[in-house]
Each structure stands twice: as structure tokens, then as C-alpha cells.
Write a protein that holds these residues in place. Structure first.
Motif, mmCIF file in Angstrom:
data_model
loop_
_atom_site.group_PDB
_atom_site.id
_atom_site.type_symbol
_atom_site.label_atom_id
_atom_site.label_comp_id
_atom_site.label_asym_id
_atom_site.label_seq_id
_atom_site.Cartn_x
_atom_site.Cartn_y
_atom_site.Cartn_z
ATOM 1 N N THR A 68 4.204 10.425 7.723
ATOM 2 C CA THR A 68 3.945 9.014 8.018
ATOM 3 C C THR A 68 3.066 8.975 9.254
ATOM 4 O O THR A 68 3.383 9.642 10.244
ATOM 5 N N LEU A 72 -2.340 4.960 9.266
ATOM 6 C CA LEU A 72 -2.269 4.307 7.951
ATOM 7 C C LEU A 72 -1.540 2.960 7.991
ATOM 8 O O LEU A 72 -1.334 2.329 6.963
ATOM 9 N N LEU A 75 -2.393 -0.356 6.121
ATOM 10 C CA LEU A 75 -2.094 -0.526 4.698
ATOM 11 C C LEU A 75 -0.886 -1.430 4.470
ATOM 12 O O LEU A 75 -0.718 -1.993 3.390
ATOM 13 N N SER A 76 -0.040 -1.536 5.467
ATOM 14 C CA SER A 76 1.183 -2.331 5.288
ATOM 15 C C SER A 76 1.020 -3.788 5.717
ATOM 16 O O SER A 76 1.889 -4.614 5.445
ATOM 17 N N LYS A 97 4.809 -1.632 -0.057
ATOM 18 C CA LYS A 97 4.739 -0.206 -0.368
ATOM 19 C C LYS A 97 4.795 0.619 0.909
ATOM 20 O O LYS A 97 4.351 0.162 1.960
ATOM 21 N N SER A 99 3.384 4.083 2.685
ATOM 22 C CA SER A 99 2.206 4.945 2.554
ATOM 23 C C SER A 99 2.386 6.203 3.387
ATOM 24 O O SER A 99 2.820 6.128 4.547
ATOM 25 N N VAL A 113 -3.644 9.816 0.201
ATOM 26 C CA VAL A 113 -2.632 8.844 0.618
ATOM 27 C C VAL A 113 -1.734 8.598 -0.587
ATOM 28 O O VAL A 113 -2.221 8.310 -1.687
ATOM 29 N N GLN A 115 1.237 6.310 -2.129
ATOM 30 C CA GLN A 115 1.902 5.015 -1.947
ATOM 31 C C GLN A 115 3.000 4.828 -2.981
ATOM 32 O O GLN A 115 2.810 5.094 -4.167
ATOM 33 N N CYS A 192 4.117 6.249 -8.569
ATOM 34 C CA CYS A 192 3.446 6.023 -7.294
ATOM 35 C C CYS A 192 1.947 6.168 -7.521
ATOM 36 O O CYS A 192 1.512 6.496 -8.628
ATOM 37 N N ASP A 251 -7.075 0.883 -1.637
ATOM 38 C CA ASP A 251 -6.098 -0.146 -1.992
ATOM 39 C C ASP A 251 -6.613 -1.578 -1.829
ATOM 40 O O ASP A 251 -5.964 -2.398 -1.179
#
Ligand SMILES: [Zn+2]
Length: 333
Positions: A68, A72, A75-76, A97, A99, A113, A115, A192, A251
Motif C-alpha cells: 500500500t 496511490l 485513486l481513492s 476499492k 489499491s 496497480v 484494485q 479484481c 482508472d
């Protein structure tokens, strides 16, 4: 970037404990840390708008490292409460999700990556296919945009072998977990996505109007709306800027009207009030999001925009974002 995003109402959750290596350095016979994925489908094509994963259907992939990473976190952001409430109520905008940065044993020189949806009911083939479909659509828009910007560069009389910066979308593969030692996070049978994305960071380019103005991302955003005749918007344009100024996106999601239901609503074919309400709920967010946000997300046009849409009419004419030959509230100017 963190401060700017925070000022736009996004809560950044820098939990030190959430950042770390889940596992690393699997060796042969190491049964304690194991994660194997099987590729179920791919979104790859060979157009100029995608970066393919290189994986094939039914290929088994041993994950050799999973971590983690702070880089990244962007992305959230789509799944934070303040953002979620402003988007349509469907999987692509609402399903949160996790990532991870992933390394695959058979491709040691690359990074990916991975997810996985947080909720079990969204870790299924029918949900993940939307991720692939949106990536594929965005890749197709990127391909059209790249052709267009090359043509513009050629007409401007630049060196013919000098390619202008382009936009590519990482093409994900849908995978199913076949072996795991992390059943809570990544259970057997769960679906995923795996994205060919080696950059350490994901940066928001076009998301909620608070991003720095990046010409190429903004031109792509406008061009994608324009080339779909205003029927779709590529939303949440995020990824990394490459050395030559090109963008690699990851994404993305596509804002599109529900074709059948929108038409049905306007033709008055809904059978009862309840159905009418459902249809209105379906149509509403698309129209509202598009009309309210296009200007906010795209505050000014780039030089490239002015060549394809000099009147900036993409979402302001009658046949607007909803793509219907009626006044849908978008004809404001
Ligand atoms: Zn523009």
C-alpha cells in the motif's frame, strides 16, 4: 497537492498503519505468503490510446510483492463521501476499492496497480467488467485525440518525425483470485483489476475543479466530450505525466446516460409514476453533473480545444450532453 485537495472538501486519510508492504519476496515453496491471480478478460487493443498489460486470458499470475503506497492515494478520492454524493448512483462512481502496488513474478521489470472492491458483492465479474469497459472507452477517446493532435501538429508544420505528447490509458485485465493467503482482503474467487502502471504516483488532472491546469489533460477532457457529440464525459482523469509530456491515465470513468431509460422518459413511455421517478433519477445526475461541472472542470480552453470547438459549444447546444434533440437544460448560452 494534499493541501489543495483538502481545501476542496476531500478528507485525506494519512494513516501510517495503512501504508506498508503486505508481502514481498515470495520464493519457491513459500506457502505462507501466496497470491495467485488468473486473467479472466482483457481490455487491450493495439490503438495509440492504450498501454496494454501484455497479459493473456487464462494466464496465471503469481503476485510477488504487494504494498500500500501513499503515491496511490489519489485513486481513492472518488470514493470519499463528499465526492460520491455528487456522482451517479452506480458501481463505477460509488463502489469503493482498495489499491495496491503489485509486482508480478513473470514480469519482474514492470509494476502494476491491483484494485479490489471493498465490498464482497462488488468483487464479481459483472462489476469488474465496467472497469474494463470504461478503460476501453477512455482508450478509444485517447486514440481519437492522439490522431487529432498529430494532425494538428502536422498542419502546424512541425517536424514530421516529432510526435506531440499523447494520452494513453493503462489497459486493465480482470483477474480472479485462485490462491491466497489473505482471505479477508483478497479471497479466493474474488474479482479484481490489474493495471499496467509503473509510476510511483497517481495525480488528479481533471477531477473536481481544484486541480492545476494541465493543458494536455484539459484538451483531452474537452475533446472526448466533443468527439462523443456531447453524449459522454471522461471523468476523473488521473495518472502520471511522462518525461515527454505525455499522460498515462489509470482508472478513468465514463459519465454516460442510460440510453434506454433516457429515451423512454422523454417519449413518455414510462408505465407508471414509480417508473417515471426511477427514470428521472437516472437521467438527473447525468444532466446535472455534465451541465454544472463542465465549466468548473474545464475553466478555459487550450489552444488545441479552439481548433475543434471554437464556440466551446460541447455542452451548451441543444443536442447536449444527454444527446437528445430536446432542450434539456444545457442550452445556457
Ligand atoms: Zn476546451
Amino acid at each position: 497537492m494534499g493541501a489543495a485537495l483538502a481545501s476542496c472538501g476531500l478528507r485525506l486519510e494519512h494513516s501510517a498503519s495503512a501504508i506498508g508492504v503486505l508481502f514481498s519476496g515470495i520464493s519457491d515453496g513459500d506457502a505462507e505468503e501466496e497470491l495467485v491471480l488468473e486473467v479472466m478478460s482483457t481490455a487491450a487493443d493495439d490503438s495509440s490510446g492504450v498501454r496494454p498489460s501484455g497479459f493473456k486470458e487464462l494466464q496465471q499470475l503469481q503476485v510477488s510483492r504487494l504494498s500500500t503506497e501513499h503515491g496511490l492515494e489519489a485513486l481513492s478520492f472518488r470514493y470519499s463521501e463528499s465526492v460520491r454524493s455528487t456522482w451517479p448512483d452506480d458501481y463505477r462512481f460509488q463502489a469503493s476499492k482498495r489499491s495496491w502496488r503489485a509486482s508480478i513474478a513473470s514480469a519482474p521489470d514492470k509494476a502494476y496497480v491491483l484494485q479490489m472492491a471493498t465490498r464482497a458483492e462488488e468483487r464479481v465479474a459483472d462489476a469488474v467488467k465496467w472497469d474494463l469497459e470504461d478503460a476501453k472507452s477512455a482508450g478509444s477517446y485517447a486514440h481519437r485525440f492522439n490522431l487529432y493532435s498529430r494532425e494538428q501538429a502536422r498542419e502546424a508544420g512541425g517536424p514530421t518525425d516529432d510526435q506531440p505528447p499523447c494520452v494513453k490509458v493503462a489497459a486493465p485485465v480482470a483477474c480472479r483470485v485462485v490462491k491466497t493467503n489473505f482471505p479477508a482482503l483478497l479471497p479466493v474467487g474474488a474479482y479484481c483489476t490489474l493495471w499496467p502502471y509503473s509510476d510511483a504516483e497517481v495525480r488528479k488532472f481533471v477531477f473536481n475543479g481544484c486541480q492545476d491546469f494541465v493543458e494536455l489533460a484539459q484538451a483531452f477532457f474537452h475533446h472526448s466530450a466533443f468527439s462523443s457529440s456531447g453524449k459522454e464525459l471522461v471523468c476523473d482523469i488521473q495518472g502520471a505525466e511522462q518525461e515527454d509530456g505525455s499522460l498515462l491515465l489509470i482508472d478513468p470513468c465514463i459519465l454516460r446516460p442510460g440510453k434506454v431509460t433516457v429515451s423512454a422518459l422523454l417519449k413518455g413511455s414510462a408505465k407508471d409514476d414509480r417508473e417515471r421517478e426511477d427514470l428521472a433519477a437516472c437521467l438527473g445526475p447525468v444532466v446535472n453533473v455534465a451541465a454544472d461541472k463542465f465549466d468548473k472542470l474545464h475553466p478555459k480552453c487550450t489552444q488545441l480545444c479552439k481548433a475543434f470547438d471554437p464556440q466551446r459549444s460541447t455542452v451548451k447546444r441543444k443536442v447536449g450532453v444527454c444527446g437528445l434533440d430536446v432542450t434539456c437544460g444545457l442550452a445556457r448560452g
